[in-house]
Design an enzyme around this catalytic site. Sequence first.
Site, PDB file in Angstrom:
ATOM      1  N   ARG A  67       0.815  -1.216  -0.202  1.00 31.34           N
ATOM      2  CA  ARG A  67       0.279   0.049   0.055  1.00 31.34           C
ATOM      3  C   ARG A  67       0.970   1.443  -0.021  1.00 31.34           C
ATOM      4  NH1 ARG A  67       1.639   1.901   4.258  1.00 31.34           N
ATOM      5  NH2 ARG A  67       1.766   0.795   6.280  1.00 31.34           N
ATOM      6  N   GLY A  68       0.469   2.365  -0.394  1.00 29.14           N
ATOM      7  CA  GLY A  68       0.916   3.618  -0.156  1.00 29.14           C
ATOM      8  C   GLY A  68       1.423   4.188   1.212  1.00 29.14           C
TER       9      GLY A  68
ATOM     10  N   ALA B 295       5.519   3.069   7.212  1.00 27.04           N
ATOM     11  CA  ALA B 295       5.294   2.244   8.664  1.00 27.04           C
ATOM     12  C   ALA B 295       4.142   2.907   9.348  1.00 27.04           C
ATOM     13  CB  ALA B 295       6.365   2.133   9.398  1.00 27.04           C
ATOM     14  N   THR B 296       3.369   1.971   9.446  1.00 24.44           N
ATOM     15  CA  THR B 296       2.148   2.197  10.498  1.00 24.44           C
ATOM     16  C   THR B 296       1.880   1.046  11.389  1.00 24.44           C
ATOM     17  OG1 THR B 296       0.244   3.224  10.831  1.00 24.44           O
ATOM     18  CG2 THR B 296       0.163   1.547   9.267  1.00 24.44           C
ATOM     19  N   ALA B 297       1.153   1.127  12.579  1.00 24.64           N
ATOM     20  CA  ALA B 297       0.877   0.100  13.329  1.00 24.64           C
ATOM     21  C   ALA B 297      -0.470  -0.010  13.816  1.00 24.64           C
ATOM     22  CB  ALA B 297       1.528   0.530  14.616  1.00 24.64           C
TER      23      ALA B 297
ATOM     24  N   MET C 188      -8.181   2.741   6.200  1.00 23.19           N
ATOM     25  CA  MET C 188      -8.102   3.810   7.216  1.00 23.19           C
ATOM     26  C   MET C 188      -8.020   3.179   8.661  1.00 23.19           C
ATOM     27  SD  MET C 188     -10.363   7.072   7.695  1.00 23.19           S
ATOM     28  CE  MET C 188      -9.689   8.391   8.407  1.00 23.19           C
TER      29      MET C 188
ATOM     30  N   CYS D 292       4.444   6.631   9.730  1.00 20.67           N
ATOM     31  CA  CYS D 292       4.389   7.205   8.379  1.00 20.67           C
ATOM     32  C   CYS D 292       5.657   7.821   7.959  1.00 20.67           C
ATOM     33  CB  CYS D 292       3.029   7.904   8.239  1.00 20.67           C
ATOM     34  SG  CYS D 292       1.470   7.176   8.592  1.00 20.67           S
TER      35      CYS D 292
END
Length: 225
Positions: free
Chosen positions: A87-88, A91-93, A168, A185
């Site tokens: 995905r665009g 890093a996220t959690a 989201m 991010c």
Amino acid sequence: MTRDVAIERKAAEVLDIRDLGLADYREVLSLQQQLNQQRQAGWIGDTVLIVEHPPVITLGARRSANKLLIEPDELTRRGIDVVEIRRGGGATAHNPGQLVFYPILHLQHLGLGASEYVRTLEAIGIDLLARAGVPCERRKGFPGLWTDGRKIASIGVRVSRLVTYHGMAINVCNDLAIFDTMVPCGLDGVEMTSVEKEAGRPCDVDSLKTELVPLLRERMGGSRP
């Protein structure tokens, strides 16, 4: 047109919203990919998956924005999975107490471009969080939602042959310490927050799910294969 075909078409016009509860990230990613292919082929109508995940850090396609502050082996020891995805964003959690939704939508059938779609996700989040008593805003060039300079929701999407997946994540009552293990991010110095922290009162994911479903139907509707 036969009666059976008419019934199938009518069903495809209704947005299919599925609540998966708490589910493993890798399993839900595989489901998204299957649904994306089925939507491309016209076998199903538009679908949204609502879910919470066990602790996981996902690494996006923009490698420069994938910044871990702890070695992967240590993350594993702490029970945090690490998954590379396409995905665009960076890093996220995700972890329990965070409300995540993944729309699998045909953008052309909805009359949306990719940028308009991201703004639609943000608009849904703004409306949802306003109902929880947390005013939010967009920040140009940084998909997601912010409140008083703190980030409360993240967006990362991918579009394959005009059909979306990923989506989201909104922090509701999750343990924000997971964000201390990475740079969210890829944005140095960003402070993450949650509905519970901003509202100063207990809040749970289930109560926001009840508000989210009608917003999804209003903003995303449904379309035929």
